[in-house]
Design a protein around this motif. Structure first.
Motif: not given
Length: 304
Positions: A38-58
């Motif tokens: 969901r953040y593949a095109s907007t967040i380049k840093d892999p760690t921050r992309r995973t972090y954002a994905a965790m918050i979205t899942s929450l």
């Protein structure tokens, strides 16, 4: 899943309490590929992309709980409290979840790619500064509360006495609570019931807030005592301890009074990795180095 299941089978005519504690976002940072995409095109840093994905899942899971309440017709008469126990981590050690040198050397989160951002607030998870301890909390009760922003100093320990009061219950008198009933502050905009708020107290550091003032004290040598005016300096950039000696004395005496009430941390006793050099004088002034600074008759450390 369990929270939704419990709501689905709940008797709508009986009050109930549901505590949903999510582990996300928390190190190690892990998320499903679908959430990361969901953040593949907007967040380049892999760690921050995973972090954002965790918050979205929450967010998605909280949404499922709210939807379950709405489905049962319980939304209007349910108080939802949403909060976090600390600010975002700004330390690579805390963010990686890797506690040993070997684990950190093998990977973990690099300091330059820490995913959390606490804005202007100083520090992060694990620190006594506002970035570590000032977190947003949402009280939502459609039938009782109107939209309102509360800027009064409150504390997580206030939730239990507030919930008890709303339910018409009382705490056990032989176990007095640290928190206070804050409903008048939340619902009516009244001042905080606290004279002061203990941020934390440990044998080697502590912090306390009274009104606009915040004292941070680090006892490890060389040590330091800092004072901040949070109303003018929420980012804690300007230490004004020297200009306000009376305020420092007052807050320091309050902090020491709290320190005298503290009990030895059961968690800390169970963490051999934390009983290194900085802990040897924490537990017993007349420590025995072979015992790691712990009183022999009081503590038995678990075998590793």
């Amino acid at each position: 899943d369990e929270a939704v299941r419990l709501i689905d089978k709940q008797d709508k005519n009986k009050p109930f309490f549901l505590y949903f504690a999510s582990l996300g976002p928390h190190a190690p940072y892990q998320a499903t590929k679908a959430d990361q995409d969901r953040y593949a095109s907007t967040i380049k840093d892999p760690t921050r992309r995973t972090y954002a994905a965790m918050i979205t899942s929450l967010d998605d899971q909280v949404g499922r709980i709210v939807a379950a309440l709405e489905k049962r017709g319980l939304r209007e008469k349910t108080l939802i409290i949403f909060s976090s126990d600390n600010g975002g981590p700004r330390s690579a050690v805390i963010a990686s979840g890797a506690h040993s040198k070997e684990e950190r050397a093998a990977g973990g989160v690099k300091q330059e790619s820490l995913p959390a951002n606490n804005g202007i607030l100083r520090g992060g998870k694990g620190s006594l500064y506002e970035g570590g301890v000032r977190t947003p909390t949402i009280f939502n009760w459609p039938a009782k509360l109107k939209p309102y922003v509360v800027n009064e100093p409150l504390h997580m320990v206030d939730i239990m006495p507030t919930a008890l009061a709303l339910a018409g219950a009382k705490a056990s008198p032989d176990k007095p609570l640290d928190g206070k009933d804050i409903w008048a502050t939340v619902a009516e905009g009244k001042p905080s019931p606290h004279d002061d708020i203990l941020v934390n107290v440990e044998a080697f550091r502590g912090a306390i807030i009274k009104g606009k003032w915040k004292l941070v004290k680090i006892a490890l040598l060389p040590g330091k005592t800092e004072l901040f005016d949070l109303s003018a300096d929420p980012g804690e950039k300007n230490d004004v301890a020297e200009q306000n000696p009376e305020v420092v004395r007052d807050l320091e005496s309050r902090l020491i009074a709290y320190a005298k009430e503290q009990k030895m941390s059961e968690w800390l006793k169970a963490q051999p990795d934390y009983l290194g050099a900085q802990g040897k004088t924490v537990f017993d002034p007349d420590f025995d180095i072979d015992d790691g600074g712990l009183p022999r008759e009081k503590t038995v450390l678990p075998k590793r």
